[in-house]
Design a protein around this motif. Structure first.
Motif, short mmCIF file in Angstrom:
data_model
loop_
_atom_site.label_atom_id
_atom_site.label_comp_id
_atom_site.label_asym_id
_atom_site.label_seq_id
_atom_site.Cartn_x
_atom_site.Cartn_y
_atom_site.Cartn_z
N SER B 41 -0.55 -4.01 4.70
CA SER B 41 -0.99 -3.02 3.58
C SER B 41 -2.27 -4.18 3.79
CB SER B 41 0.22 -3.78 2.61
OG SER B 41 1.08 -2.95 2.09
N GLN B 85 1.99 1.56 -1.11
CA GLN B 85 3.64 1.34 -0.60
C GLN B 85 4.53 1.14 -1.76
OE1 GLN B 85 3.96 -2.26 2.11
NE2 GLN B 85 6.00 -1.75 2.70
N ASP B 170 0.34 4.76 3.10
CA ASP B 170 0.77 2.91 3.03
C ASP B 170 2.57 3.48 2.76
OD1 ASP B 170 2.03 0.76 3.91
OD2 ASP B 170 0.15 0.19 2.23
N GLU B 171 3.73 3.57 4.48
CA GLU B 171 4.10 3.61 4.52
C GLU B 171 5.12 4.86 2.91
OE1 GLU B 171 6.93 0.63 4.65
OE2 GLU B 171 6.03 -0.63 5.27
MG LIG Z 1 3.29 -3.10 4.25
#
Ligand SMILES: [Mg+2]
Ligand SMILES: Nc1ncnc2c1ncn2[C@@H]1O[C@H](COP(=O)(O)OP(=O)(O)OP(=O)(O)O)[C@@H](O)[C@H]1O
Lengths: 447, 250
Positions: B41, B85, B170-171
């Motif tokens: 991240s 995220q 991100d995720e």
């Molecule tokens: Mg992360």
């Protein structure tokens, strides 16, 4: 006044000592005033003598510097919008009755008084001092020196009576404009709504960019059983103007009174609101937004006095302070022993948009009844850096992102402004002041 | 498209990225996997221009430009997009007004007039369909009170609205239910093109069944320690990260 309404310790200044240097300044100020106006009433002399000229050791003036008030007081010849070169109506598209005052003097030509059955509306000077509501121990005139000055020198303003059950069809705009140098303007508004009467007022103050002086406005309103009073109050004064305003609102049973104060511009502004709730079932609402910029000072002092049972009050003040500006918020809520089942809400949230800005925020709740719901919150913070980054990561510019957050922050206060044209104009003027080009693109409720 | 060379970054005195190299060509999909706290991240934030991170060395070229010279707004307008995220809630700002500001920011950069109301709404409708974003969410405050999955859908909706050159996800798969994972992945796949690249950060091979990557990288302790094809993700799924740690002697 009934027995239980007698002043109690909680809302009376303890022993307010006089301060020699301040007294000297105050006396010189009054002497200068005497030199510029002919017909000052002396009815308030005694109260004025007794009250201390504000200084830092008087609790209500602790964070509010008054030195700027002790400037020359001159008289001015400009008493019309024509001579002042300003618009009679500062709010585009507003369809309202209108009373215009320039430097404290009524401008009849620029005004448009309501002709409506059950409504008496005229400049106070035409009604005479005898007609106004009497002053009592809670009146600002007897508790605060500046209000006492207004009591003594304020001879002009709005005189309004609305008869039982009458609803005025349009809002009344009360526009005050300040221009010239060394001016001192006092206005006194005297309002009484009989039972179930309804009226909306727009109090709008402006000043020329070259103006230098002070403005002292005192509004007293009696709101009888079931009556509804709504005041949208906008302060947008350029120049070097000190503005102090008092609102003294007395509510009877089942009445509804609201004051929404937006301070757009103002070198030095102090608002002193007091709601005295004397009848059950009444509701008081007071909201405010203040966004002082470089060098500006804005002070909001409020009092909500729950004196009887089964009443509600709701207060929401939002401040965003830019540059080297200073803010003060003081919110007193009294719940007296008899005021059971009170529901009082107070919220004050502030954003310091610059590291040179500062705010003194203080909620003061004094609760003497046990079966009540009172909640309050007070916060001081900065712009949410996560939200700013999130917006910027979507291609929104930094200033636009801030404007978006500002709008979200004060949106609930702006929404309370009753007259749509007033709300729009407030948004425009804020945008103009702070350079938010995109502001009008983000109304909260359009979609 | 993107060329990261020996990138070093720190936050609050702690160095997180310790000399990271990565090149992404137009049209490619790269996946980054790696243990918690390895700096995935952080890499995404540094690329998107978050100012809390201190760049201590290295360079990043984006479309031939020096990315590190641009601020966050400029990077977005240049065509970089980050699906967070943890998407941020912005109470009081409606999703739709937020997106209008974003779209108009991009248009301003391209020398275009602000988008017309109707065109904008048509565009919203079309893009919302792509990820089956509930119409009611458009008028609510940005992400406020959205469920975890709704937030992630909203990120992909925003990506579709802005049509970036490079999207970093991100995720995006975390918090999505099985159906939502498929829908969101299909939305992403629909946007794949020879000009558009993706950097997909994930912990799970499952997502990569839908969004099939051209390359898979392992980020560990601030560096890319291994790169391979999509089969590397399968291997990681099976064996975890310990064997890599051992191999690199970390
Ligand atoms: Mg992360
Ligand atoms: N603002 C910050 N302040 C202090 N430490 C930070 C900050 N941001 C990140 N870190 C630290 O940097 C390291 C890398 O964090 P990062 O969020 O990049 O990891 P990640 O690989 O995305 O992990 P995850 O898989 O759990 O999402 C962590 O140790 C984290 O605690």
């Amino acid at each position: 006044m009934t027995d239980s309404a007698k002043p109690q310790l909680m809302d009376r200044p303890k022993t307010e000592a006089k301060h020699a240097a301040s007294e000297t300044s105050g006396a010189a100020f009054l002497a200068a005033l005497d030199g510029t106006r002919s017909a000052a009433t002396s009815a308030h002399d005694e109260a004025l003598d007794r009250l201390p000229v504000p200084h830092r050791r008087v609790e209500r003036w602790k964070y509010t510097p008054v030195a700027a008030w002790w400037k020359d007081v001159l008289s001015t010849e400009v008493h019309t919008v024509q001579a002042a070169g300003c618009a009679a109506n500062p709010v585009p598209g507003l369809d309202a009755y209108r009373l215009v005052f320039v430097n404290g003097i009524f401008d009849a030509l620029a005004s448009d008084l309501p002709v409506h059955s059950g409504v008496v509306c005229m400049p106070l000077s035409q009604k005479g001092d005898a007609a106004v509501q009497p002053v009592d121990a809670f009146s600002p005139e007897t508790t605060d020196w500046f209000a006492g000055v207004n009591g003594k020198y304020g001879q002009e303003g709005l005189y309004l009576r609305v008869a039982k059950g009458v609803t005025l069809d349009r809002p009344i705009l009360v526009h005050h404009h300040t221009t010239g140098s060394g001016v001192f303007n006092a206005l006194r508004h005297d309002i009484a709504l009989e039972a179930h009467a309804q009226v909306t007022l727009v109090h709008w103050s402006t000043a020329a960019s070259s103006a230098d002086g002070s403005v002292n406005i005192l509004t007293r309103a009696a709101v009888a059983d079931g009556a509804r009073l709504h005041i949208d109050k906008v302060q947008d004064e350029e120049g070097q103007v000190r503005h102090i305003a008092f609102e003294d609102i007395r509510q009877s049973s089942d009445s509804h009174a609201e004051v929404h104060t937006v301070t757009v511009r103002g070198q030095w502004v102090r608002n002193d609101l007091a709601f005295r709730i004397n009848g059950s079932g009444a509701h008081a609402e007071l909201n405010g937004a203040f966004l002082p910029g470089e060098g500006e000072f804005v002070d909001n002092h409020t009092t909500v006095d729950h004196r009887v049972a089964h009443c509600t009050s709701s207060e929401n003040y939002k401040g965003i302070l830019y540059g080297k500006s200073t803010g003060v918020f003081n919110g007193k809520v009294f719940v007296r022993p008899d005021a059971q089942q009170t529901n009082a809400y107070q919220q004050n949230a502030n954003i310091l948009a610059s590291d040179k800005a500062s705010i003194n925020a203080k909620p003061e709740l004094e609760i003497y009844a046990d079966d009540v719901k009172c909640s309050h919150g007070c916060t001081v913070g900065q712009f949410d850096s996560d939200a700013l980054f999130y917006a910027r990561s979507r291609g929104v510019g930094l200033e636009a992102a801030k404007a978006m957050l500002v709008h979200a922050f004060i949106g609930d206060v702006l929404k309370g402004i009753k007259v749509a044209e007033v709300r729009l104009e407030v948004e425009h003027r804020l945008a103009e002041k702070h350079g938010w080009e995109v502001w009008s693109d983000y109304p909260n409720d359009d979609a | 498209m993107l060329k990261i060379n020996e990138l070093k970054a720190s936050v609050e005195e702690a160095s997180i990225l310790k000399g990271l190299n990565l090149t992404i060509n137009p049209g490619e999909v790269h996946a980054i996997m790696g243990p918690n706290g390895s700096g995935k991240s952080t890499l995404a934030s540094v690329l998107a221009g978050r100012e809390e991170y201190e760049i201590e060395g290295g360079s990043v070229a984006f479309d031939g430009e020096d990315l590190l010279e641009l601020d966050a707004t400029e990077r977005a307008r240049a065509g970089l997009f980050l699906a967070f995220q943890y998407p941020v809630e912005i109470p009081g700002v409606s999703n739709i007004n937020f997106m209008r500001a974003a779209v108009n920011g991009k248009r301003e950069h391209e020398g275009l007039e602000p988008i017309k109301g109707k065109d904008f709404l048509d565009m919203v409708k079309e893009k919302a369909k792509l990820v089956e974003l509930d119409g009611r969410l458009r008028n609510r405050s940005v992400n406020e009170g959205f469920s975890g999955g709704e937030k992630k859908r909203n990120e992909i909706f925003q990506m579709a609205m802005l049509e970036p050159k490079l999207a970093i996800l991100d995720e995006t798969d975390s918090g999505l239910d099985i159906d939502a994972l498929r829908i969101v992945s299909e939305g992403v796949n629909a946007m794949r093109s020879p000009e558009r690249s993706f950097l997909v950060i994930t912990h799970y091979q499952r997502l990569l069944d839908y969004i099939v990557p051209d390359f898979v990288h392992v980020l560990m302790d601030g560096r890319i320690v291994r790169s391979g094809g999509k089969e590397l993700a399968l291997e990681l799924e099976e064996k975890g990260y310990d064997w890599i740690k051992e191999e690199i002697g970390a």
